[in-house]
Design a protein around this motif. Structure first.
Motif, short mmCIF file in Angstrom:
data_model
loop_
_atom_site.label_atom_id
_atom_site.label_comp_id
_atom_site.label_asym_id
_atom_site.label_seq_id
_atom_site.Cartn_x
_atom_site.Cartn_y
_atom_site.Cartn_z
N ALA A 191 -13.19 18.37 6.47
CA ALA A 191 -14.18 17.51 7.12
C ALA A 191 -14.42 17.98 8.55
CB ALA A 191 -13.69 16.06 7.12
N ALA A 192 -15.65 18.32 8.87
CA ALA A 192 -15.97 18.80 10.21
C ALA A 192 -17.48 18.95 10.34
CB ALA A 192 -15.31 20.15 10.48
N ILE A 193 -17.96 18.89 11.58
CA ILE A 193 -19.30 19.37 11.88
C ILE A 193 -19.14 20.87 12.08
CG2 ILE A 193 -21.29 19.21 13.39
CD1 ILE A 193 -20.63 16.65 11.81
N VAL A 194 -19.84 21.65 11.25
CA VAL A 194 -19.61 23.09 11.20
C VAL A 194 -20.82 23.84 11.74
CG1 VAL A 194 -19.16 25.05 9.68
CG2 VAL A 194 -18.04 22.85 9.24
N GLY A 195 -20.54 24.79 12.62
CA GLY A 195 -21.60 25.64 13.15
C GLY A 195 -21.85 25.37 14.62
N ASP A 196 -22.11 26.44 15.38
CA ASP A 196 -22.30 26.30 16.83
C ASP A 196 -23.45 25.37 17.18
OD1 ASP A 196 -20.28 28.13 16.86
OD2 ASP A 196 -21.47 29.79 17.67
N GLU A 197 -24.61 25.59 16.56
CA GLU A 197 -25.79 24.78 16.88
C GLU A 197 -25.62 23.34 16.41
OE1 GLU A 197 -28.88 27.10 14.99
OE2 GLU A 197 -29.57 27.79 16.96
N ALA A 198 -25.07 23.16 15.22
CA ALA A 198 -24.88 21.81 14.68
C ALA A 198 -23.96 20.98 15.57
CB ALA A 198 -24.32 21.88 13.26
N CYS A 199 -22.94 21.60 16.12
CA CYS A 199 -21.98 20.87 16.96
C CYS A 199 -22.60 20.42 18.27
CB CYS A 199 -20.76 21.74 17.23
SG CYS A 199 -19.63 21.88 15.83
N LEU A 206 -18.65 25.13 21.39
CA LEU A 206 -18.01 23.84 21.17
C LEU A 206 -17.34 23.79 19.81
CD1 LEU A 206 -17.43 20.87 21.91
CD2 LEU A 206 -19.72 20.30 21.02
N TYR A 207 -17.99 24.37 18.80
CA TYR A 207 -17.39 24.39 17.47
C TYR A 207 -16.03 25.08 17.49
CZ TYR A 207 -16.60 25.80 12.61
OH TYR A 207 -16.03 26.02 11.38
N ALA A 208 -15.99 26.28 18.08
CA ALA A 208 -14.72 27.02 18.14
C ALA A 208 -13.70 26.28 18.99
CB ALA A 208 -14.96 28.42 18.67
N GLU A 209 -14.14 25.69 20.10
CA GLU A 209 -13.23 24.93 20.96
C GLU A 209 -12.62 23.76 20.20
OE1 GLU A 209 -15.51 23.73 24.31
OE2 GLU A 209 -15.69 25.76 25.13
N SER A 210 -13.43 23.08 19.40
CA SER A 210 -12.92 21.94 18.65
C SER A 210 -11.88 22.38 17.62
CB SER A 210 -14.07 21.18 17.96
OG SER A 210 -14.59 21.89 16.85
N LYS A 211 -12.06 23.56 17.06
CA LYS A 211 -11.09 24.07 16.09
C LYS A 211 -9.80 24.51 16.77
CE LYS A 211 -13.08 23.40 12.15
NZ LYS A 211 -12.44 22.48 11.16
N VAL A 212 -9.91 25.11 17.94
CA VAL A 212 -8.72 25.48 18.71
C VAL A 212 -7.91 24.23 19.04
CG1 VAL A 212 -7.87 26.38 20.92
CG2 VAL A 212 -9.68 27.60 19.68
N GLU A 213 -8.59 23.20 19.49
CA GLU A 213 -7.89 21.97 19.87
C GLU A 213 -7.28 21.27 18.66
OE1 GLU A 213 -6.33 18.97 22.32
OE2 GLU A 213 -7.01 21.04 22.67
N SER A 214 -7.97 21.28 17.52
CA SER A 214 -7.41 20.65 16.33
C SER A 214 -6.18 21.40 15.85
CB SER A 214 -8.46 20.56 15.21
OG SER A 214 -8.84 21.84 14.75
N GLU A 215 -6.19 22.73 15.96
CA GLU A 215 -5.00 23.51 15.63
C GLU A 215 -3.84 23.14 16.56
OE1 GLU A 215 -5.23 27.71 15.49
OE2 GLU A 215 -7.05 27.78 14.27
N ARG A 216 -4.12 23.11 17.86
CA ARG A 216 -3.07 22.79 18.83
C ARG A 216 -2.47 21.43 18.56
NH1 ARG A 216 -1.87 19.69 22.54
NH2 ARG A 216 -3.86 18.57 22.35
N LEU A 217 -3.33 20.46 18.33
CA LEU A 217 -2.88 19.10 18.08
C LEU A 217 -2.01 19.03 16.83
CD1 LEU A 217 -5.26 16.05 18.35
CD2 LEU A 217 -3.58 16.21 16.52
N LEU A 218 -2.46 19.69 15.78
CA LEU A 218 -1.73 19.65 14.51
C LEU A 218 -0.37 20.31 14.64
CD1 LEU A 218 -2.01 18.80 11.55
CD2 LEU A 218 -3.02 21.02 11.07
N LEU A 219 -0.30 21.47 15.27
CA LEU A 219 0.97 22.16 15.42
C LEU A 219 1.91 21.40 16.35
CD1 LEU A 219 -0.37 25.82 15.65
CD2 LEU A 219 0.91 24.81 13.75
N ASN A 251 -27.11 23.19 8.29
CA ASN A 251 -26.43 22.09 8.98
C ASN A 251 -27.20 21.66 10.22
OD1 ASN A 251 -24.46 22.38 7.05
ND2 ASN A 251 -22.86 23.06 8.46
N TYR A 252 -27.61 22.63 11.02
CA TYR A 252 -28.31 22.31 12.27
C TYR A 252 -29.65 21.62 12.01
CZ TYR A 252 -31.14 22.95 16.44
OH TYR A 252 -31.97 22.75 17.50
#
Length: 373
Positions: free
Chosen positions: A109-117, A175-188, A354-355
């Motif tokens: 579940a995610a908003i996927v893609g640079d423009e869509a985010c 923003l899309y990539a940043e959100s994925k980096v943060e979700s990884e950090r949070l999960l780990l 998506n966008y």
């Protein structure tokens, strides 16, 4: 299916145990059957993964907000081991409801893609990051469910041509990539030191190929659609590297983790793809031109996408025995076949981007629900 009916559930009871024969056929015994919750299970990858796990004999529950419709699952509702729940991952009560009877959660579940985010940054952060916080805490509360998190190789941003492995520092450019980096950090962070729940992160290559929820906003699919419909491709730059992965192979990778012993994948990050699928955008254009003759290819130097990364996939190959099965040509051929045989599919239709779709239906992202504190 009514997208606004948040407590909808489709649950078919096992008739006679016809599933036993299917499990024997696919090598899955009842004691090995997993109860898997797929968040975003109606999406581009999700619907293929749902079928893959059902055919392997597992029980599957799908939770999806159906931002892009629910038709991708229509051909699966006869499965006795499938439940479908309409709902938003930001709603912790619905999340709790579907999580309590599962063994593992696959979070697509995610908003996927640079423009869509960029359409609604607040909603993007709530869905892509804050819902992961809820997921971890609810999982712990419910006894520790294994979490398989979908991430992306775009978290690497840009590199100097060296193949990047999982220990390479991340450098997100959107923003899309940043959100994925943060979700990884949070999960780990939340699962550090063997705490329950256990987690595994899959950093997917850029996906391609046909799905029952078609997308024509992904680079291989976009180039193929333009060549098929217009006879012309426009490539900006062209020297940028991209790792690519057929959507069916992405589903196979998730299944590998679902069926792996928990201790083998606990806390692991896997770049997901194959070395031979690292290609430049210009190389992709040439492959499309070879398969769709007479296609004109125009290369422009302006407005170049800054993302540029080539990926090392040795960890997932060596530890899980995983390698992709589909080539770029396989994916292009199946896209051409779909476009040739189903004239209701117009690759320019906003529903396949998506966008474009979220730009026209921005209200779908407005709902703000209280998060787990």
């Amino acid at each position: 299916m009514d997208h606004d009916q948040q407590d909808l559930i489709i649950a078919l009871e096992d008739p006679i145990d016809i599933n036993a024969a299917a499990m024997m056929l696919h090598g899955t015994h009842r004691r090995d059957r997993q109860r898997v919750l797929i968040l975003g299970g109606a999406g581009y990858l999700g619907n293929i993964l749902t079928r893959n796990l059902l055919e392997a004999g597992h029980e599957v529950t799908v939770l999806d907000q159906f931002l892009y419709g629910s038709g991708s699952l229509d051909n699966l509702i006869s499965y006795a081991r499938l439940k479908i729940q309409a709902g938003d991952v930001r709603d912790r009560e619905i999340l709790r409801k579907v999580m309590k009877d599962c063994d593992q959660v696959v979070n697509l579940a995610a908003i996927v893609g640079d423009e869509a985010c960029r359409i609604n940054p607040r909603a993007t952060w709530e869905i892509n990051v804050e819902s992961v916080r809820s997921l971890v805490r609810l999982s712990r509360e419910l006894g520790g469910k294994r979490i398989i998190q979908a991430s992306t190789c775009s978290t690497y941003g840009k590199n100097d041509g060296e193949a990047l492995d999982e220990d390479t520092p991340l450098a997100p450019l959107s923003l899309y990539a940043e959100s994925k980096v943060e979700s990884e950090r949070l999960l780990l962070e939340e699962t550090y030191g063997g705490m329950e729940p256990s987690c595994c992160i899959l950093r997917f290559s850029t996906l391609f190929g046909f799905s029952r929820r078609p997308r024509f906003d992904l680079v291989v699919n976009t180039l193929t659609a333009h060549a098929w419909k217009r006879g012309k491709l426009t490539i900006f730059g062209g020297e940028q590297w991209r790792p690519l992965l057929h959507v069916g192979d992405a589903a196979r990778a998730v299944r590998k983790v679902v069926e792996a012993p928990a201790e083998r994948v606990r806390g692991k990050i896997y770049n997901t793809g194959g070395e031979y699928l690292n290609l430049t955008i210009k190389q992709l254009g040439n492959i499309v031109r070879e398969l769709i003759p007479e296609t004109e290819v125009e290369v422009l130097r302006g407005a170049v996408d800054e993302r540029d990364y080539r990926i090392d996939f040795s960890r997932i190959r060596d530890e899980l025995g995983y390698q992709p099965e589909h080539s770029i040509s396989n994916g292009i051929y199946e896209l051409i076949h779909a476009l040739d045989t189903d004239r209701t599919i117009d690759p320019d239709d906003s529903r396949y981007s998506n966008y474009k779709w979220l730009s026209k239906n921005a209200e779908l992202l407005q709902r703000r629900l209280e998060m787990v504190p």
